[in-house]
Design a protein around this motif. Structure first.
Motif, PDB file in Angstrom:
ATOM      1  N   ASP A 194      29.619 -45.160 -51.068  1.00  0.00           N
ATOM      2  CA  ASP A 194      31.194 -45.330 -51.889  1.00  0.00           C
ATOM      3  C   ASP A 194      32.921 -44.247 -52.109  1.00  0.00           C
ATOM      4  N   LEU A 195      31.261 -43.003 -52.702  1.00  0.00           N
ATOM      5  CA  LEU A 195      32.366 -42.332 -52.889  1.00  0.00           C
ATOM      6  C   LEU A 195      32.834 -41.662 -51.709  1.00  0.00           C
ATOM      7  N   PHE A 196      32.077 -41.019 -50.840  1.00  0.00           N
ATOM      8  CA  PHE A 196      32.729 -39.823 -50.014  1.00  0.00           C
ATOM      9  C   PHE A 196      33.004 -40.463 -48.720  1.00  0.00           C
ATOM     10  N   GLY A 197      31.833 -41.631 -48.730  1.00  0.00           N
ATOM     11  CA  GLY A 197      32.670 -42.176 -47.053  1.00  0.00           C
ATOM     12  C   GLY A 197      31.547 -42.005 -46.152  1.00  0.00           C
ATOM     13  N   ILE A 198      30.109 -41.924 -46.384  1.00  0.00           N
ATOM     14  CA  ILE A 198      28.970 -40.783 -45.856  1.00  0.00           C
ATOM     15  C   ILE A 198      28.563 -42.338 -45.273  1.00  0.00           C
ATOM     16  N   ASN A 199      28.512 -42.567 -43.909  1.00  0.00           N
ATOM     17  CA  ASN A 199      26.957 -44.152 -43.802  1.00  0.00           C
ATOM     18  C   ASN A 199      25.781 -42.962 -43.366  1.00  0.00           C
ATOM     19  N   PHE A 200      24.236 -43.337 -44.254  1.00  0.00           N
ATOM     20  CA  PHE A 200      23.402 -42.726 -44.047  1.00  0.00           C
ATOM     21  C   PHE A 200      22.778 -44.224 -42.883  1.00  0.00           C
ATOM     22  N   ILE A 201      22.247 -43.593 -41.802  1.00  0.00           N
ATOM     23  CA  ILE A 201      21.673 -44.302 -40.067  1.00  0.00           C
ATOM     24  C   ILE A 201      19.990 -44.354 -40.914  1.00  0.00           C
ATOM     25  N   GLY A 202      19.450 -45.619 -41.242  1.00  0.00           N
ATOM     26  CA  GLY A 202      17.940 -46.210 -41.914  1.00  0.00           C
ATOM     27  C   GLY A 202      18.297 -46.261 -42.569  1.00  0.00           C
ATOM     28  N   ASN A 203      19.428 -46.467 -43.519  1.00  0.00           N
ATOM     29  CA  ASN A 203      19.047 -47.132 -45.067  1.00  0.00           C
ATOM     30  C   ASN A 203      19.774 -48.802 -44.983  1.00  0.00           C
ATOM     31  N   ASP A 204      19.300 -49.310 -44.312  1.00  0.00           N
ATOM     32  CA  ASP A 204      19.863 -50.764 -44.245  1.00  0.00           C
ATOM     33  C   ASP A 204      20.708 -51.401 -45.395  1.00  0.00           C
ATOM     34  N   ASN A 205      19.999 -51.029 -46.195  1.00  0.00           N
ATOM     35  CA  ASN A 205      21.034 -52.183 -47.696  1.00  0.00           C
ATOM     36  C   ASN A 205      21.774 -51.454 -48.261  1.00  0.00           C
ATOM     37  N   ILE A 206      22.748 -50.435 -47.096  1.00  0.00           N
ATOM     38  CA  ILE A 206      23.567 -48.997 -48.207  1.00  0.00           C
ATOM     39  C   ILE A 206      24.920 -50.180 -48.703  1.00  0.00           C
TER      40      ILE A 206
END
Lengths: 369, 142
Positions: free
Chosen positions: B101-113
């Motif tokens: 939300d605050l930095f725009g980093i996507n986390f691969i493997g977290n489906d519910n982001i």
């Protein structure tokens, strides 16, 4: 009949009286049974971390009290500790004792508010009045000492702002004297009350594994059988010179959390008592005058403070970068407790929801930051 | 305390310092190793701290062991995305959502982001240094 027709989706909050702030829970119900729960946070997001980046270190100090408004002293201390460590300044021993005294009184006030409102959530209205009566005495002491009932802005870099006058110390010691009787009163009304026990025993069980996986700290973790208290394991201020016990229970249910918090009231009173004795006998200064808060210019560095607040581990990370902090990050206990809610509420009855949620002692400004 | 030689043997690329371990790009494997029982059991992830350094975002994973009472700091620099550690620590979910939300980093493997604080329609990522710069008049100790 399709699944869609069998279940119903309802919103609890964000304006629900027993969500202690503005938490929204999206529940999927099958009759009275909760099938899924999704906490939605952010209604109270004030950008406290972003604010730090455009303010000087001193300008940011009054803001940190607002992160958890029921435990302002903990946040103040967490932030002051960072700055003091980045500047490498010692704080006088008397100021350390005053800080411990304030924080422990704050813990009592916070737990009393929790107890009162938790009971109100369960439908018992008289404990609320007893708890608020006693909490009011602490708030009067804080008002006399700092000028504020809730957002104190009393700790400052290098110590505390004002010395404690003897009259206030008298007030505190008479409070400490009276309080054990009052806690016994609460216990008489609540602990073995059949309605209370039937609503709390074996409700909302947090297993030890889940508690660690979800990074639960504070009384909620200790109620799950882990005796972790950062006042003991990473002592700060003068906690290693003070005698107190930490309690833990094995049940992990709402009732164990209640028991642990009640015990914490007694142990906090014990700490306060020892602090009063020291403060009375000491005539040391209360502020390290070598710190010039207005003109602070801290070279690059980073420090993370560790504080056992009333709702678990509160830690503040300050990355310094000249006249303003480059980045400030807050870690608070309730933030992680909210995340655990879906796990606890699934397959519970709606009527148990508020007993489980209330027992976690979540406060929303701390979650939303 | 942690056995640095063993860690270096498994991960030759990492830098081990007094108070932190530095990993390039992705810390999943190192954290998964640190969490395993045959090493020091870092059973709690206390928090993930993200900091925007303009060219990259630094993620700092704060691990804690209730067994040995040790804190450990695993640092990695990421551009736009990195692996999620929700599989290792469930508490990472909110942290990852917050950083997304605050930095725009996507986390691969977290489906519910999803965005945690800001509305889904919000444009921009508030804690990036490029987001708002017009508040400097507030600093009055010049």
């Amino acid at each position: 009949m399709t699944n869609l027709l069998k279940t119903m989706e309802i919103n609890v909050g964000p304006q629900h009286p027993s969500t202690h702030g503005v938490l929204r829970l999206v529940l999927e119900l099958d009759g009275e049974i909760i099938k899924s729960c999704k906490p939605v946070v952010g209604y109270l997001h004030r950008g406290i971390e972003k604010m730090a980046e455009s303010r000087s270190y001193l300008q940011y100090l009054p803001i940190v009290d607002r992160i958890d408004y029921l435990g302002g002293f903990f946040n103040s201390y967490a932030y002051c500790d960072c700055i003091e460590n980045l500047l490498n300044v010692e704080i006088p021993v008397k100021a350390q004792y005053i800080r411990v005294l304030c924080m422990e009184l704050n813990r009592i006030a916070s737990h009393l508010l929790w107890l009162g409102t938790f009971m109100l959530d369960l439908g018992a209205s008289s404990p609320l009045f007893y708890c608020f009566r006693d909490r009011e005495r602490i708030l009067h002491i804080f008002e006399a000492l700092t000028g504020q009932r809730m957002m104190y802005n009393y700790f400052t870099f290098g110590g505390v702002r004002f010395d404690i006058p003897n009259e206030i110390l008298e007030d505190i010691s008479s409070f400490v004297e009276d309080m054990p009787e009052c806690i016994k009163d609460y216990e008489n009304i609540i602990t073995t009350n059949p309605i209370f026990t039937s609503r709390c025993v074996n409700k909302g069980i947090i297993t030890k594994r889940n508690a660690l996986q979800y990074s639960i700290t504070g009384a909620n973790l200790r109620a799950s059988g882990v005796g972790l208290d950062f006042r003991k394991s990473c002592p700060y201020l003068t906690y290693d010179n003070l005698e107190f016990d930490i309690s833990y229970a094995d049940g992990g249910d709402a009732y164990s959390r209640y028991k642990v918090r009640i015990f914490e009231l007694y142990s906090s009173l014990k700490i306060v008592e020892q602090c009063i004795d020291f403060i009375r006998s000491s005539s040391e200064p209360i502020l390290n005058k070598s710190v010039k808060p207005v003109m602070l210019n801290i070279p690059e560095g980073e420090y993370t403070s560790i504080v056992e607040a009333s709702r678990g581990l509160t830690s503040c990370t300050v990355k310094a970068g000249g006249k303003t902090p480059y980045r400030v990050k807050w870690r608070t206990g309730s933030y992680y407790a909210v995340q655990l809610l879906p796990e606890l509420l699934v397959n519970c009855e709606v009527a148990d929801m508020m007993a489980i949620f209330g027992s976690l002692d979540v406060i929303l400004p701390e979650v939303d930051k | 305390m942690i056995n640095i030689d063993l860690l270096k043997e498994y991960f030759p690329d990492i830098t081990v310092n007094d108070d932190y371990i530095f990993v390039e790009h992705d810390a999943f494997d190192v954290i998964s190793f640190l969490k395993s029982k045959n090493y020091v059991d870092f059973d709690v992830l206390t928090q993930i701290i993200a900091t925007d350094y303009v060219d990259f975002v630094q993620l700092s994973y704060r691990l804690y062991s209730t067994v040995s009472n040790d804190f450990l700091n695993v640092i990695t620099n990421v551009q736009n995305e990195t692996s999620s550690i929700v599989k290792l620590y469930k508490s990472a979910h909110f942290d990852e959502c917050e950083i997304y939300d605050l930095f725009g980093i996507n986390f691969i493997g977290n489906d519910n982001i999803h965005r945690l604080y800001m509305p889904e329609s919000w444009v921009g990522h508030p804690l990036l240094k490029s987001y708002v710069q017009n508040d400097e008049r507030l600093v009055w100790n010049d």
